[in-house]
Design a protein around this motif. Sequence first.
Motif, PDB file in Angstrom:
ATOM      1  N   SER A 268       0.809  -1.230   0.000  1.00  0.00           N
ATOM      2  CA  SER A 268       0.000   0.000   0.000  1.00  0.00           C
ATOM      3  C   SER A 268       0.838   1.275   0.000  1.00  0.00           C
TER       4      SER A 268
ATOM      5  N   LYS B  90       0.476   3.739  -3.044  1.00  0.00           N
ATOM      6  CA  LYS B  90      -0.835   4.388  -3.044  1.00  0.00           C
ATOM      7  C   LYS B  90      -0.866   5.536  -2.039  1.00  0.00           C
ATOM      8  N   GLN B  91      -0.342   5.272  -0.825  1.00  0.00           N
ATOM      9  CA  GLN B  91      -0.300   6.323   0.197  1.00  0.00           C
ATOM     10  C   GLN B  91       0.616   7.470  -0.234  1.00  0.00           C
TER      11      GLN B  91
ATOM     12  N   GLU C 267       1.261   8.437  -3.203  1.00  0.00           N
ATOM     13  CA  GLU C 267       0.602   9.229  -4.252  1.00  0.00           C
ATOM     14  C   GLU C 267      -0.338  10.261  -3.639  1.00  0.00           C
TER      15      GLU C 267
END
Length: 386
Positions: free
Chosen positions: A358, A361-362, A364
């Motif tokens: 993850s 994603k974080q 970004e």
Amino acid sequence: MATKVEVKQLLEAGVHFGHLTRKWNPNMAPYIYMERNGIHVINLYKTVAKLDEANEALKSISASGRKILFVATKKQAKDIVAEKVANVNMPYITERWPGGMLTNFVTIRKAVKKMASIDRMKKDGTFNTLSKKERLQVDRLRAKLEKNLGSISEMTRLPGALFIVDTMREHIAVKEAQKLNIPIFAMVDTNSDPRDVDYVIPSNDDASKSIDIIMTDVTNAIAEGLAERKSEKQSDNEGKESAEPKAKKKAAAPAEEPKAKVEEAPKEEVKAAAPAEKPKAKVEEAAKEEAPKEEAKTEAKEQADDLTKIEGIGPKAAEALTKNGVDSYASLAKAEPENIKEILTEASSRMAHLDPTSWPKQAEMAANGKWDELKEWQDSVKGGVE
């Protein structure tokens, strides 16, 4: 800046007294100065050096806005720790380490929320509608929760670090922190294993004077970090306030430009039609010159990001990523989880269990400035890491 503790002060507080030689841990040999009357004597010069190192790390963690959880359940330490730590508004455990405090943090948070719900019952009058026996049971439950978990009621996420007094006694807390790769700071006596601790402070962890002087120095460093964070926030707010009037002036200024252009228009009609194409070439050249500048600006923005704000990344993991070129939210967002896993495993076998799925994603969300969305994701999906 607070004055650093000196060897003479540590000597007067009895920090150098270790345990009996027959109870020693051989891994503490580098921190032992000598043996006297069957008792090991700790090298206070190494204590001062290690204490300064730990203070710098604690200062940076507190300056980043992350919490540091203090753990001290032994009788001679609990009151001192509670008093010192309360002054810097950090969470602490001084009664009993609740099993799964870190590894099962979601359940612990439910117990903390139970206290808040009981308080709401008392405010809105629901508590008075209960029978006498039920009110007594609720009061007992509230008192029990307050005793064990009251000091961590404001800790909404996992801590950024643990500070432990006596790792032998708090071995469960050590194991949980190791499993989650949370940095461990600890007062380590001659009977303890320093290999379990990231930041070792060799010192007597039984005498109240020894605990008091170490805790005073540590909390002073944390207070400095908090003061730095506060001053940075104030300077950022002042910068935003001063930028707003300038932006308004710039927005108002271009309204007068068309008049000047209308007056100059007749003079420009005299010029030949052929040279009119030259400004286009100049514009293209200017665009080419500005392109590298814009790229340099974007590169500058990608530098010096605090990767520890990403859930699951501790200071050591962030250091490993930075050394391998992943030093910003933008570069982390583009990285493949498999490559991140390889970097962490090569840096330390203790980080091989981390799951970086993850993280891009974080990163970004962080790179795009969506901090509220990131915080909501951390709280709802994973429980979060502060």
